[in-house]
Design an enzyme around this catalytic site. Structure first.
Site, short mmCIF file in Angstrom:
data_model
loop_
_atom_site.label_atom_id
_atom_site.label_comp_id
_atom_site.label_asym_id
_atom_site.label_seq_id
_atom_site.Cartn_x
_atom_site.Cartn_y
_atom_site.Cartn_z
N ARG A 449 -34.42 46.36 17.21
CA ARG A 449 -34.66 47.55 16.38
C ARG A 449 -34.90 48.74 17.30
O ARG A 449 -35.33 48.58 18.44
CB ARG A 449 -35.84 47.34 15.45
CG ARG A 449 -35.65 46.17 14.48
CD ARG A 449 -36.90 45.91 13.67
NE ARG A 449 -36.75 44.74 12.80
CZ ARG A 449 -37.03 43.50 13.17
NH1 ARG A 449 -37.49 43.26 14.39
NH2 ARG A 449 -36.87 42.50 12.34
N LYS A 477 -42.35 45.03 13.53
CA LYS A 477 -42.26 44.55 12.15
C LYS A 477 -42.92 43.19 12.00
O LYS A 477 -43.60 42.92 11.00
CB LYS A 477 -40.79 44.48 11.72
CG LYS A 477 -40.60 44.17 10.25
CD LYS A 477 -39.13 44.28 9.87
CE LYS A 477 -38.95 44.03 8.38
NZ LYS A 477 -37.51 44.15 7.99
N HIS A 563 -29.46 51.11 13.47
CA HIS A 563 -29.52 49.72 12.99
C HIS A 563 -28.14 49.07 12.96
O HIS A 563 -28.04 47.84 12.86
CB HIS A 563 -30.16 49.67 11.60
CG HIS A 563 -31.01 48.45 11.40
ND1 HIS A 563 -32.16 48.21 12.13
CD2 HIS A 563 -30.87 47.38 10.57
CE1 HIS A 563 -32.69 47.07 11.75
NE2 HIS A 563 -31.93 46.54 10.81
N ARG A 566 -27.76 46.44 15.59
CA ARG A 566 -28.37 45.15 15.26
C ARG A 566 -27.44 44.35 14.35
O ARG A 566 -27.24 43.15 14.56
CB ARG A 566 -29.73 45.38 14.60
CG ARG A 566 -30.53 44.11 14.35
CD ARG A 566 -31.96 44.48 13.98
NE ARG A 566 -32.77 43.35 13.58
CZ ARG A 566 -33.39 42.53 14.42
NH1 ARG A 566 -33.24 42.69 15.72
NH2 ARG A 566 -34.13 41.53 13.98
N HIS A 589 -36.22 36.49 13.42
CA HIS A 589 -36.54 36.46 12.00
C HIS A 589 -37.45 35.28 11.68
O HIS A 589 -37.35 34.21 12.29
CB HIS A 589 -35.26 36.35 11.17
CG HIS A 589 -34.47 37.61 11.14
ND1 HIS A 589 -33.13 37.66 10.82
CD2 HIS A 589 -34.83 38.89 11.41
CE1 HIS A 589 -32.70 38.90 10.88
NE2 HIS A 589 -33.71 39.67 11.23
N TYR A 598 -27.36 39.37 7.56
CA TYR A 598 -26.50 39.80 8.66
C TYR A 598 -25.26 38.93 8.80
O TYR A 598 -24.37 39.23 9.57
CB TYR A 598 -27.27 39.74 9.99
CG TYR A 598 -28.40 40.72 10.07
CD1 TYR A 598 -28.19 42.01 10.51
CD2 TYR A 598 -29.69 40.35 9.69
CE1 TYR A 598 -29.23 42.92 10.59
CE2 TYR A 598 -30.73 41.24 9.77
CZ TYR A 598 -30.49 42.53 10.21
OH TYR A 598 -31.53 43.41 10.28
#
Length: 736
Positions: A449, A477, A563, A566, A589, A598
């Protein structure tokens, strides 16, 4: 004109000339030439002022260069007497050694007195003063008619309130603009009169500007500006805001009103009654956070709502990030606005389920995105539940927000950067500032990110025991450190950046991507020493796209977003056959659901194969495993040599087996058990390898028959174990 000031200017000039000749000037370079401009600069006076008050400065310089005048032996009193007599002869017009029409200068008086003019400059300020007075009396040189025209033009410009300059007076008098040099030389009294008016206007203008600035400053402080929007609560008066409000340029403020300029640079916040300025600790700043956060309650309606909002923020302050706290306050603010439009006199006990539905309706009319409404409802619900749990405030109903109030969000396909666009970008990426180039090279390989890349620590890479390198960064995050393997090329890029930062700052800064001191045009960076501004980075990248015509498939110039990099990394990995659970691990994640957003694959065949692969995996005993089972088996950590990092390194490099993959991480070299996969508990496979397993089963059965005929007991036992494993593997795979 002040005689004292004239003498001071002359004295300053003489001292400056002496320093230049002796090779020890203070202002100009030691190699600076002895010319008029350098003398004025070294004397710290304007060229105009020097010319006005020391008209013979260059004659004085010439006299110093004249070797015959280097030695003065005449007694001082005799020199003074000769000079005074010479001045009297100039008054009567009976000069002996110079022409009767000669101009009154130090050089001409010295010649008339038969003394050295350098001697007068050095030791007779009283004689210089007398000559100065005489120049005032007999200063009208040149044509009298032109002289009168100049003075008349000056009077006309003053009556029109025009800004006075020598060139403008010449134009008004009907002369060419280049005549201004003739005015300076041949019409000194007219020239001096013009300079006096210029000085008056300058003083008057400065006084007027100061008055305007102080009034503008007061309006900004009181929140009632005329030319700019009011400064929000907790904001500060910047130089730019003062410039826009007053209409006076920043350069003028800085030069002529330094005290006001410095006041703006202090960035003192105003109207902070309902604004909390929260300082971050060093650790937060080092990881890319801002030094000060502003929590603004001033835009919330209703006193009861403000007091409860402040109490709520205080209660959750230690457990939430500053950005989350700000989101909570924003949600309460928007709620108060909608509620105020419905009922300006609303009390807490009047907030019922019915009132909330009216608020939701108000929000729906504003055409907000569903994601915005959902985020706002979630933050507002936290506030309501805290009020209910603590009984801090009593509303008219419980459960003011329900699950059914949340809008359903459409599932959007991630926006990745097409490979042809990435190719175009990398052809021109070296045209960016070297620091910015290296920033985007890191971003496009690792896919972190933007906040994570901006906050990369200076020492962010480390090798493992096998000599491979890993990048360690902090995921804001997820609130955890994360580590991923990187290529040797990227290691070189990062080391290049480290060297550049040490060269720039003289030592290693806290962050890898630290804003340099100066821009390429030499202008200082406002954020020097801090993390790069995200706006500056993306602005540079999109400017590169425009300048080099980096287009998408439709021929339109691409507009990059952070983004997208990513999304692109994740999509590339999926398209290259990397299993989703490995992509999940690489991106950091927590759940497969996050990674699935994704997993956008362009090729239809790959989509089908991915779905097959992402189903069930089998071990040698026929036991089923899913992706999360494999991830949960891994030991979490942030060391380059731990199992997690090594497993990720192995799999991300696609070191798979010909008929499956090994779930055992490589920590020290390769597997010591050659050709033993089908009898190893760490072996994993799925139905994509079913044809290989069936073929191996047939070959194994032939080998078993051969072993039986020849009495090979050991080989027979080993191959029967392999056959047993293959049967256990094939049966559940065929049933899927």
């Amino acid at each position: 004109r002040s005689t004292t000031k004239s003498i001071n200017v002359k004295q300053q000039a003489i001292e400056a000339i002496d320093r230049i000749i002796n090779g020890n000037p203070i202002v100009i370079s030691k190699k600076g030439k002895l010319i008029f401009k350098n003398i004025a600069k070294e004397a710290r006076v304007s060229p105009t002022e020097l010319h006005r008050d020391f008209r013979d400065v260059m004659l004085y310089v010439s006299s110093l260069k004249d070797s015959k005048n280097e030695s003065i032996t005449i007694h001082a009193s005799l020199v003074r007497k000769r000079c005074m007599e010479a001045i009297e002869r100039f008054k009567t017009g009976e000069t002996r050694n110079v022409n009767k029409n000669a101009k009154v200068t130090v050089a001409s008086v010295a010649k008339e007195a038969d003394v050295s003019d350098s001697y007068l400059y050095a030791y007779f300020p009283d004689i210089l003063n007398k000559i100065n007075e005489l120049q005032g009396e007999y200063a009208r040189y040149g044509n009298k008619e032109k002289h009168d025209k100049l003075l008349k033009a000056l009077t006309i410009l003053l009556s029109k309130n025009e800004v006075i300059t020598v060139k403008k007076v010449c134009r008004e008098a009907g002369f060419s603009e280049t005549f201004d040099m003739m005015v300076r030389k041949s019409y000194p009294d007219a020239h001096n009169q013009i300079l006096i008016e210029i000085e008056k206007q300058k003083t008057s203008r400065h006084t007027q500007d100061r008055l305007i600035l102080l009034e503008a400053l007061e309006r900004l402080k009181n929140g009632n500006p005329k030319n700019t929007p009011p400064i929000p609560n907790g904001g500060y008066i910047s130089v730019r805001k003062l410039m826009n409000e007053s209409g006076i340029g920043e350069g003028v403020i800085k030069k002529n009103h330094p005290d006001i300029y410095q006041e703006c640079l202090k960035k003192i916040t105003i109207k902070t009654e309902d604004v909390w300025l929260v300082k971050s600790d060093f650790d937060a700043v080092s990881k890319g956070d801002t030094e000060t956060h502003k929590l603004n309650f001033s835009n919330i309606h209703f006193d009861w709502l403000i007091s409860s909002a402040k109490a709520f923020i205080k209660a959750v302050f230690s457990t939430r990030s500053k950005s989350t706290l700000k989101t909570n306050i924003d949600a309460i603010t928007f709620f108060s606005r909608a509620l105020y439009s419905i009922n300006p006199e609303c009390e807490a006990h009047e907030v019922t389920r019915s009132e909330m539905q009216k608020v939701f309706f108000e929000w729906s009319k504003s055409e907000l995105k569903s994601s915005t409404i959902k985020r706002r409802l979630a933050s507002l619900r936290q506030y309501f539940e805290w009020c209910e749990d603590t009984n801090f405030i009593k509303f008219g109903a419980t459960k003011l927000i329900r699950d059914t109030d949340y809008p359903s969000l459409p599932k959007s396909i991630p926006k990745f950067i097409p490979e042809n666009v990435m190719s175009q970008l990398n052809q021109h990426i070296d045209k960016l500032n070297p620091d910015v180039t290296r920033f985007f090279l890191v971003l496009q390989e690792v896919g972190m990110r933007i906040s994570e890349c901006c906050s990369l620590m200076f020492n962010c890479i480390s090798p493992d025991e096998n000599g491979d390198y890993f990048l360690k960064y902090y995921q804001f995050k997820m609130k955890k450190d994360h580590i991923v393997p990187i290529s040797a090329e990227l290691v070189s890029v990062i080391r290049e950046q480290q060297k550049a930062m040490i060269t720039e700052f003289g030592q290693a800064p806290v962050l890898l991507f630290t804003t340099p001191k100066f821009q390429e045009n030499g202008i200082p960076y406002p954020r020097a020493g801090k993390a790069w501004s995200k706006g500056t980075l993306i602005k540079n990248l999109n400017a590169l796209a425009v300048e080099n015509n980096i287009n998408d498939a439709s021929g339109k110039v691409i507009r990059f977003g952070f983004h997208q990099f990513r999304h692109t990394v994740a999509t590339r990995m999926i398209n290259n056959g990397v299993p989703q659970h490995i992509v999940q691990k690489y991106l950091g994640h927590e759940t497969p659901v996050m990674t699935s957003t994704y997993a956008h694959i362009l090729d239809e065949t790959l989509k089908k194969e991915f779905k097959k692969f992402n189903s069930t995996m089998i071990d040698i005993n026929g036991k089923k495993f899913n992706d999360q089972d494999i991830i949960n088996d891994l030991t979490m950590g942030t060391d380059a040599n731990n199992i997690d990092a090594q497993w990720l390194k192995k799999n991300i490099a696609m070191q798979t087996l010909p008929n499956g993959l090994c779930s055992l991480p490589v920590v020290q070299g390769g597997c010591p058990h050659a050709n033993a996969c089908l009898t190893c508990s760490n072996f994993r496979t799925d139905h994509t390898f079913l044809p290989q397993h069936k073929e191996q089963l047939q070959r194994t059965e032939v080998i078993i028959e051969t072993c039986k005929k020849n009495g090979w007991v050991r080989q027979l036992e080993m191959n029967e174990n392999i056959k047993e494993s293959l049967v256990k593997i094939i049966a559940p795979l065929e049933s899927n």
